[in-house]
Scaffold this active site. Structure first.
Site, PDB file in Angstrom:
ATOM      1  N   LYS A   1      71.098   0.947 -30.747  1.00 43.18           N
ATOM      2  CA  LYS A   1      71.066   2.420 -30.586  1.00 43.18           C
ATOM      3  C   LYS A   1      69.554   2.725 -29.960  1.00 43.18           C
ATOM      4  CE  LYS A   1      70.965   3.922 -35.514  1.00 43.18           C
ATOM      5  NZ  LYS A   1      70.012   4.226 -36.749  1.00 43.18           N
ATOM      6  N   ASN A  52      63.039   6.494 -27.925  1.00 45.05           N
ATOM      7  CA  ASN A  52      62.305   7.288 -26.646  1.00 45.05           C
ATOM      8  C   ASN A  52      61.425   6.754 -26.850  1.00 45.05           C
ATOM      9  OD1 ASN A  52      61.320   9.043 -25.666  1.00 45.05           O
ATOM     10  ND2 ASN A  52      62.287  10.967 -26.416  1.00 45.05           N
ATOM     11  N   ASP A  63      64.874  -2.070 -39.481  1.00 43.16           N
ATOM     12  CA  ASP A  63      65.082  -1.093 -40.615  1.00 43.16           C
ATOM     13  C   ASP A  63      65.234  -2.157 -41.872  1.00 43.16           C
ATOM     14  OD1 ASP A  63      66.056   1.394 -39.008  1.00 43.16           O
ATOM     15  OD2 ASP A  63      67.850   1.656 -39.463  1.00 43.16           O
ATOM     16  N   HIS A  80      47.705 -15.449 -37.677  1.00 41.05           N
ATOM     17  CA  HIS A  80      49.050 -14.033 -37.964  1.00 41.05           C
ATOM     18  C   HIS A  80      50.508 -14.953 -37.524  1.00 41.05           C
ATOM     19  CE1 HIS A  80      48.267 -12.626 -34.338  1.00 41.05           C
ATOM     20  NE2 HIS A  80      50.165 -12.173 -33.858  1.00 41.05           N
ATOM     21  N   ASP A 106      54.507  -9.629 -24.436  1.00 44.23           N
ATOM     22  CA  ASP A 106      53.300  -9.147 -25.483  1.00 44.23           C
ATOM     23  C   ASP A 106      52.394  -8.669 -24.641  1.00 44.23           C
ATOM     24  OD1 ASP A 106      51.825  -8.699 -27.117  1.00 44.23           O
ATOM     25  OD2 ASP A 106      51.351 -10.699 -27.637  1.00 44.23           O
ATOM     26  N   ARG A 120      42.902  -7.252 -18.968  1.00 47.88           N
ATOM     27  CA  ARG A 120      42.368  -7.588 -20.424  1.00 47.88           C
ATOM     28  C   ARG A 120      41.088  -8.028 -20.448  1.00 47.88           C
ATOM     29  NH1 ARG A 120      40.373 -12.405 -23.099  1.00 47.88           N
ATOM     30  NH2 ARG A 120      41.756 -13.008 -25.409  1.00 47.88           N
TER      31      ARG A 120
END
Length: 717
Positions: free
Chosen positions: A3, A6, A24, A257, A354, A413
């Protein structure tokens, strides 16, 4: 089917069907409701982007960098493949060469007649037929001499080859002592001949390190899922909130995390049956599936432990101390592909995709210029061999001319952190948010149902992914608007929880009305104290006469800083009792906590009814006080396969000597009912106490002016 998305930062990007399947899912869609920059949105109105779009951007860039590296690897291998084919041709006998020339013109009927030949002859002829006519032409050209040398070098054997290399590095005045055989060998072969031969011998090794399609897909998945474990308001949750839980409620060990990202990734695969889909695309995801392990290791580096598989055991190598061995800590990929772990989250230099995405995305939404061009980095990046710890390892390297530009990454940064992440008003908002969440943490109406049917506190939800999926930034709105259907408390405990909830609602209402906690003091260490601290840290960076830094026992340092008086200090370094970086970090954290407790105590003595919070603010290049490029490697145009470090002194003369800066901030949790005049009076009183404390403790008070009275203004002033 792939897919196209944009994206406002990267334009139209195409993602693999497996990535679309992951996107999804409820677990990934949850990231739509987690602000990328947390409390910064309350300061910068444009900072409304979420972890969802950032994760898609990182997946895209991870794929782009991996594919670009693969193209350069193929370019590196192609000439060696051709050289190997020619080398094989050189070994052919004249009769075989004639057969080869005839084979170029054979028809299918001719080949059919060849089946009557002996099997070994047929195999040889098939091999010869695969050679191209142009290869034979090369045999007549100047490459013939090179090929002859390659064969001769191969016939020398390892011992003589090593001897030749030593002779080539020897000084010319010792050559007359050589015996005729060695002198002839030295005259016959040049260093470039040996280098070409060694490259050819490394062809199989290069092929083993070649990036596969499965590698690219795994890297993209890791980039897509690296932030699945973020809680409400991103870094606020695993930083300020969970640290407060650990401190105030004696919670569990330190939590970040990345750990939850791995657990959420596993949960996502199980809940949506995606392991079978991953198998369909050639990934190994069974119980011992290396690809699944590889993805998890790219998200969070495994703790140093003894590898359990045989392949990892083969990667161990001797350290300086012969009794110690350094083992390859990863299980997903062999050490030949070590560079793949530098794409999504680079623990060595901090240069990774990242950062590339969040620099571009955060600056776009903050309205801050972005000085770093990640596309240029991708164009110049390549996989090179690096001499490291007495062995060759593979790293992603940049061109030597790009060394100064790479400092732009860390300067960018620093700029984002100084102007946004450590913004004075943003910190006030997050302290208020933290206070509100702690007040309702164990409120029964805010508990979250786990996969086992248990009701978990907000701070416990990160231990169960089904519960954690339901925890997003929406908790702010739930607290703020929670009043319908509330029952009258029937016990003292319920009454206390309702009071806490009401207090939390009042705090968040103040956030919405911009009636924020007041910053009544900022301070940093005085120049003299700061210089002494710098001198102490510099001891670890000193090398004497090229010896290892561990051999430095005593050192005297003098430091000059601007117009300040120069300071000279003597230091001793005890190798046997030296502290590990972890010990130093823990010691520093404990010392800082004592300083904060002391300062809060002094302010509370001045006004017992008021509450204060002291926070430490660190502004650095991402590696604390280390030069971020100290572990980065670069290649030269004339030697693109070898990576080497570049000293800071060779890069740019105006780079900083010190890569971090620290300060303390004091926030007064001023009651809502105070008038502007009362706020002004109290602030002046607290400012004086703070100023006196700074003088006593070697800090410089940065608040020259008393903050204006009244409520905080909107925007980022």
């Amino acid at each position: 089917m792939a897919k196209v998305f944009n994206d406002p930062i990267h334009g139209h990007i195409e993602l693999h069907p497996l990535l679309v399947k992951i996107i999804d899912t409820p677990q990934f869609q949850r990231l739509r409701n987690i602000k990328q920059l947390g409390g910064i949105y309350f300061v910068y109105p444009g900072a409304s982007h979420n972890r969802f779009e950032h994760s898609i951007g990182v997946a895209h860039l991870a794929g782009e960098l991996a594919k670009a590296l693969k193209v350069k690897q193929l370019e590196q291998i192609k000439p060696l493949e051709e050289l190997k084919e020619l080398k094989e041709l050189k070994k052919l006998k004249p009769l075989e060469l004639e057969q080869l020339k005839k084979l170029q013109n054979l028809t299918p009927q001719d080949l059919k007649e060849l089946q009557e030949l002996m099997p070994e002859d047929l195999e040889k002829l098939k091999k010869l037929q695969n050679s191209k006519p142009e290869d034979l032409e090369k045999l007549k050209a100047e490459e013939l001499e090179d090929l002859k040398k390659l064969v001769e070098l191969e016939n020398l054997g390892f011992t003589k080859l090593e001897k030749l290399k030593k002779l080539q590095n020897s000084k010319s005045e010792g050559l007359e002592k050589l015996n005729p055989e060695d002198l002839k060998m030295l005259q016959r072969f040049k260093p470039k001949d040996v280098e070409k031969f060694e490259k050819l011998e490394r062809l199989d090794e290069l092929k083993k390190s070649l990036i596969s399609d499965q590698d690219v897909l795994c890297v993209q998945i890791a980039g897509l899922c690296h932030d699945l474990g973020h809680g409400p308001f991103s870094h606020f949750f695993d930083g300020m909130f969970m640290d407060a839980i650990k401190r105030d409620k004696k919670g569990k060990e330190e939590w970040r995390h990345e750990k939850a990202s791995i657990e959420m990734f596993k949960h996502l695969l199980d809940q949506n049956g995606l392991k079978e889909v991953m198998k369909k695309y050639g990934l190994k995801v069974d119980e011992d599936g290396t690809d699944l392990v590889f993805i998890e290791e790219m998200i969070k580096k495994p703790q140093d432990e003894k590898p359990q598989n045989d392949a990892a055991q083969d990667n161990e190598h001797q350290n300086n101390d012969a009794s110690k061995k350094v083992l390859w800590p990863y299980k997903g990929r062999e050490e030949k592909k070590s560079f793949l772990y530098e794409i999504v989250s680079n623990k060595n230099t901090g240069i990774d995709v990242d950062k590339f995405d969040y620099f571009a995305r955060d600056c776009h939404h903050l309205g801050i210029p972005n000085s770093f061009d990640h596309q240029r980095f991708v164009m110049f990046a390549r996989v090179c061999d690096v001499e490291e710890d007495r062995k060759k390892t593979k790293h992603i390297c940049s061109r030597d001319k790009e060394s100064a530009n790479l400092y732009d990454i860390f300067q960018q940064r620093l700029s984002i952190h100084r102007r946004a992440c450590q913004h004075k008003i943003k910190m006030a908002v997050e302290i208020m948010l933290k206070d509100a969440l702690i007040l309702v943490d164990d409120h029964p109406d805010f508990k979250i149902k786990s996969s086992k049917g248990e009701m978990l506190n907000i701070s416990q939800a990160n231990g169960d992914m089904e519960a954690y999926t339901k925890l997003t930034d929406h908790v702010f709105e739930r607290i703020l608007h929670y009043q319908e259907g509330r029952k009258e408390p029937s016990s003292e405990e319920e009454r206390k929880k309702e009071q806490d909830l009401e207090q939390a609602r009042e705090i968040l209402k103040r956030v919405m009305e911009r009636d924020l906690y007041r910053c009544v003091g900022q301070a940093k260490k005085k120049s003299g104290e700061e210089i002494k601290e710098r001198l102490k840290n510099l001891v670890n960076d000193i090398q004497e006469d090229g010896k290892d830094r561990d051999e430095v026992n005593n050192v005297t340092l003098t430091y000059n800083m601007g117009n300040e008086k120069s300071i000279t200090k003597e230091y001793s370094y005890d190798k046997e009792n030296s502290k590990t970086p972890e010990d130093k970090k823990k010691e520093k954290k404990e010392a800082l906590e004592k300083i904060k407790e002391d300062l809060e105590g002094k302010l509370s003595e001045c006004s017992p009814d008021d509450k204060f919070e002291v926070i430490d603010v660190t502004l650095d290049y991402g590696m604390e006080n280390d030069d971020p490029l100290i572990k980065a490697y670069f290649y030269r145009k004339d030697n693109p396969d070898k990576g080497e470090p570049i000293p800071k002194s060779d890069v740019f003369s105006v780079l900083p000597d010190w890569f971090s800066d620290e300060m303390l901030r004091v926030y007064w949790k001023n009651p809502k009912e105070l008038t502007d005049e009362q706020i002004k009076t109290k602030e002046e009183e607290f400012k004086k106490v703070f100023n006196d404390w700074c003088k006593e403790n070697g800090y410089k008070d940065l608040n020259k002016e008393v903050p204006s009275a009244g409520r905080a203004t909107s925007g980022n002033e």
